[in-house]
Design a protein around this motif. Structure first.
Motif, short mmCIF file in Angstrom:
data_model
loop_
_atom_site.label_atom_id
_atom_site.label_comp_id
_atom_site.label_asym_id
_atom_site.label_seq_id
_atom_site.Cartn_x
_atom_site.Cartn_y
_atom_site.Cartn_z
N TRP A 62 2.98 6.96 4.72
CA TRP A 62 4.13 6.52 6.14
C TRP A 62 3.43 5.79 7.17
CZ3 TRP A 62 9.22 4.73 3.51
CH2 TRP A 62 9.13 5.77 1.43
N SER A 65 2.48 2.89 7.54
CA SER A 65 2.33 1.67 6.18
C SER A 65 3.08 2.03 5.49
CB SER A 65 0.51 1.93 5.53
OG SER A 65 1.61 0.89 4.61
N PRO A 66 4.54 1.82 5.76
CA PRO A 66 4.49 0.54 6.58
C PRO A 66 4.80 0.51 7.74
CG PRO A 66 6.97 1.49 5.56
CD PRO A 66 5.90 1.95 5.68
N THR A 72 -0.32 -4.26 7.00
CA THR A 72 -1.04 -3.01 5.80
C THR A 72 -0.65 -3.11 4.21
OG1 THR A 72 2.15 -2.66 6.38
CG2 THR A 72 0.56 -1.76 8.10
N LEU A 73 -1.52 -2.04 4.68
CA LEU A 73 -1.71 -2.12 2.88
C LEU A 73 -1.36 -0.73 1.91
CD1 LEU A 73 -2.98 -3.51 0.61
CD2 LEU A 73 -5.73 -2.86 0.75
N HIS A 74 -0.54 -0.55 1.73
CA HIS A 74 -0.23 0.81 1.19
C HIS A 74 -0.54 0.77 -0.81
CE1 HIS A 74 3.00 3.73 2.33
NE2 HIS A 74 2.42 4.02 0.90
N THR A 75 -1.97 1.69 -1.19
CA THR A 75 -2.32 2.14 -2.12
C THR A 75 -1.91 2.44 -2.84
OG1 THR A 75 -4.27 2.92 -1.50
CG2 THR A 75 -4.16 0.65 -0.22
N THR A 76 -2.77 3.40 -3.73
CA THR A 76 -2.36 4.02 -4.55
C THR A 76 -2.67 5.81 -4.65
OG1 THR A 76 -4.70 3.24 -5.58
CG2 THR A 76 -2.79 2.59 -7.10
N HIS A 77 -2.41 6.30 -5.13
CA HIS A 77 -3.03 8.15 -4.24
C HIS A 77 -4.50 8.26 -4.11
CE1 HIS A 77 -2.44 11.88 -3.16
NE2 HIS A 77 -1.97 12.87 -4.43
N ARG A 79 -6.83 6.46 -3.00
CA ARG A 79 -7.70 5.31 -2.55
C ARG A 79 -7.34 4.30 -1.74
NH1 ARG A 79 -9.80 8.71 -6.63
NH2 ARG A 79 -8.41 9.08 -8.74
N ALA A 82 -11.25 3.76 -0.80
CA ALA A 82 -11.86 2.81 -1.53
C ALA A 82 -11.58 0.92 -1.70
CB ALA A 82 -11.91 3.21 -2.78
N PHE A 83 -10.06 1.27 -1.07
CA PHE A 83 -9.89 -0.70 -0.92
C PHE A 83 -10.10 -0.96 0.61
CE2 PHE A 83 -6.78 0.78 -4.59
CZ PHE A 83 -5.91 -0.37 -4.56
N THR A 85 -12.88 -0.81 2.25
CA THR A 85 -13.90 -0.47 1.76
C THR A 85 -13.87 -2.15 1.47
OG1 THR A 85 -14.82 1.14 1.36
CG2 THR A 85 -16.51 -0.79 0.94
N GLY A 86 -13.51 -2.69 0.90
CA GLY A 86 -13.28 -4.44 0.26
C GLY A 86 -12.64 -5.43 1.33
N VAL A 87 -11.52 -4.41 2.36
CA VAL A 87 -10.82 -5.35 3.64
C VAL A 87 -11.92 -5.61 4.73
CG1 VAL A 87 -8.81 -5.50 4.79
CG2 VAL A 87 -9.01 -4.11 2.72
#
Lengths: 287, 395
Positions: A62, A65-66, A72-77, A79, A82-83, A85-87
């Motif tokens: 937290w 993010s936010p 800001t990208l608040h992702t799954t536990h 990961r 990995a998210f 990496t795509g960004v």
């Protein structure tokens, strides 16, 4: 460096005001980390429009993010990396930062952490290590000291903690440092360096969780935890001449690595150019 | 980066690299080429049989069209990476098979909740667990529908041949971009590994859909708001200076988390459902054969659809009045159409390579007086025309 005393929080301009106040407990080290990050961004004069901050799940997720005012990208536990990496592949010219906790990044997300370091993708990870799963109620973490008490190790922890900074340095990161929330100015400098390094960078911040960790381990007050950090911190230069036994229970602080290695997104884009050249796909033969 | 506006350059590249004409390739390869023609320029994946050829083709072809291939450390990371890339504006895809698809389910839910356009290919293989890893099957019908948790809509498309795999992949991207949702391509290992002749079109023959972007700062403030009454919010991409906040938690129209107000959750989740319902007609697709005068109906999908057509053709030669219905979009299931067709027949036969999954969906739309019978086969060997024909003769 001259230390300023603020009457108003100058860094508030970097925060998402509609998300305040923060959900962090009084005395939590998360505020210190947010402050250090905002100061690093401010000192480097990074436009927050050039920042994408990604986090996973838990208290430390937290922190930015936010609350930090950027994309800001608040992702799954687990990961977040990995998210991110795509960004980063999609936005190679932006600063992509992951701020999350030890359970998130080194526990469930440990695999992504070491592989991002191996890949040396230009992401800055600020890993907040408070030795505990705070938000879920104080369960044992991969970083919980041997012998410590948590809600799932009520008698004592019989597992050994993971030395995150060393593991990530060994995995191939360009920059790795570790500080505690009692070393704010060094922390800001390290975050600045991490943001400027081309490649994977990790800043591990040992941080106090008086509510879930301190309370169960004879350090109920935040200040007691900070004193514990200061008393047990050993600069890396000094640690090099100490034995494993002497370092047991100590926090080795400082810069672990700072080196240049080919960076992933740059290599990826170089490869695309090489392929275009190899197959004669350039614009020159457009007609 | 390849986004809207790069079409002339992309058309030039596609024409040069893949001139229109007939090619001989596998279903997996056709999926990869379909993705490239649809504008996919980011692929993250983890090898798994029988989907690996999609990754291999993407690794070879994507750099030629200025796209990015990355092999991630696992399937969870793969779907995470494509969601991240999609928020930067890249059309993104991953491909896997049953076990990997299971690992992706949590982040599939994340993509649904955050309205992220991605395409996830599941080249189905035999299970449960490692099962017959190298054999095809159709056992993931319900994993595609209900694999992730919570109430959610989903779109899943199932191709019936190698050429169909090319076109249905393009359609998966277009639906995903238009509705801002993840779309599943429910392929299978048999078509995936079968080589057939397919016609590669000129890139200008391919209709390409791009996601809607915010027209101004004001619209960008509501990344999850129904700003234009279409139920589909414009997507404020990262890096454009909008300070967008994206979370898988229940969020307000601004993107900020609010898990305490029941109305916020109710409104959000209902809109996610409604936007699919509203566009159902555009999502639904099927093929119909001989349904005008039929007394028996065969309903089949994916790899089982072609032996089903073979059986229907042979039965017709024998004078049996049998029709065929092939849902190409398997979720949302074209139930209304099946209901309408079911009224005309005395029996429905559902051939599929599992112990009975599509048949349960069909059953919901059929009255009790209609005989409903599955033709089910597991073990990794596709259904034959004769096996299906035998059932048609029998009812």
């Amino acid at each position: 460096m001259a230390k300023e005393i603020y009457t108003k929080y100058k860094m508030a301009r970097y925060l998402r005001k509609e998300a305040l106040p923060t959900a962090l407990c009084p005395g939590c080290g998360g505020g210190t980390v947010l402050n250090a990050f905002a100061n690093a961004v401010d000192q480097l004069k990074i436009d927050p429009r050039d920042l994408v901050v990604v986090s996973g799940i838990g208290c430390s997720a937290w922190i930015a993010s936010p609350y930090f005012l950027a994309d800001t990208l608040h992702t799954t536990h687990g990961r977040a990396i990995a998210f991110a990496t795509g960004v980063k592949v999609g936005l190679p010219d932006k600063k992509v930062v992951v701020i999350s906790g030890d359970g998130d990044l080194a526990g469930i997300g440990g695999n992504h952490l070491i592989h991002a370091a191996r890949r040396n993708i230009d992401i800055t990870v600020i890993l907040v290590n408070n030795f505990i799963y705070g938000m879920t109620g104080g369960q044992v973490a991969p970083t919980t000291p041997f012998g410590a008490k948590t809600t799932t190790t009520p008698y004592r922890n019989i597992e050994h903690p993971l030395n995150i900074a060393e593991v990530v340095a060994e995995a191939g990161a360009s920059y790795v440092a570790r500080w505690t929330t009692a070393h704010v100015y060094q922390l800001i400098e390290s975050i600045k360096r991490a943001l400027q390094v081309k490649g994977f960078s990790l800043v591990e911040v040992i941080s106090q969780c008086p509510v879930q960790y301190g309370r169960r381990n004879k350090m109920k007050e935040p200040a007691e935890m900070l004193r514990w950090f200061l008393k047990n911190s050993i600069p890396i230069s000094k640690a090099k001449s100490m034995s494993k036994e002497e370092l047991e229970g100590k926090f080795v602080i400082g810069e672990f690595v700072n080196r240049q290695r080919p960076e992933f997104t740059e290599e990826l884009n170089n490869l695309i150019e090489e392929v275009a050249e190899h197959f004669g796909l350039g614009d020159e033969d457009a007609d | 980066m390849i986004i809207q506006g790069d079409e002339p350059e992309q058309i030039r590249l596609l024409r040069k690299l893949y001139p229109k004409g007939n090619y001989f390739m596998q279903g997996d390869e056709a999926i990869a080429y379909g993705a490239i023609f649809a504008g996919c320029r980011f692929y993250a994946g983890y090898p798994i049989t029988p989907a690996s050829e999609i990754a291999e083709t993407m690794a070879k072809e994507l750099p030629k069209v200025k796209g990015y291939y990355i092999q991630m450390e696992d399937e969870i990371g793969s779907i995470a990476a494509i969601i991240g890339a999609s928020w930067t504006g890249l059309k993104s895809m991953t491909a896997t098979s049953g076990p990997g698809f299971s690992l992706m389910q949590e982040n599939l839910g994340y993509a649904i909740m955050t309205e992220t356009p991605i395409v996830v290919v599941d080249v189905q293989r035999s299970g449960p667990s490692t099962g017959q890893a190298t054999k095809g099957a159709q056992g993931d019908f319900f994993q595609a529908r209900w694999g992730t948790h919570g109430d959610h809509p989903i779109v899943a498309i199932s191709p019936i041949s190698v050429e169909d795999s090319f076109w249905e992949t393009i359609r998966a991207f277009n639906i995903s971009e238009k509705l801002r949702i993840p779309v599943i391509l429910l392929a299978d290992g048999i078509i995936g590994h079968t080589r057939e002749q397919i016609r590669i079109p000129d890139p200008e023959e391919v209709e390409i859909v791009y996601r809607k972007l915010p027209k101004n700062e004001e619209e960008a403030k509501y990344p999850f708001g129904d700003v234009d009454g279409s139920l589909i919010p414009p997507m404020p991409l990262f890096g454009r200076g909008y300070f967008t906040h994206v979370t898988g938690s229940t969020h307000k129209e601004t993107g900020l988390r609010d898990v305490y107000t029941p109305e916020v959750h109710i409104k959000l989740v209902n809109r996610l459902h409604k936007k699919i319902e509203k566009h159902e007609k555009e999502i639904e697709k099927w093929e119909e054969y001989f349904t005008d005068d039929m007394e028996i109906l065969v309903v089949s999908w994916g790899v089982s659809a072609r032996p089903s057509l073979g059986a229907v053709l042979k039965a017709r030669e024998e004078g049996i009045k049998v029709g065929l219905f092939i849902p190409k979009t398997v979720h949302p299931f074209p139930g209304k159409k099946v209901k309408e067709l079911a009224k005309k027949v005395r029996a429905i036969i559902v051939p599929e390579m599992n112990l009975g999954q599509l048949i349960l969906e069909v059953q919901r739309y059929v009255n009790d007086d209609v005989i409903l019978k599955g033709v089910n086969k597991i073990g990794g060997v596709p259904l034959t025309v004769e096996e299906i024909l035998r059932e048609i003769r029998g009812v």
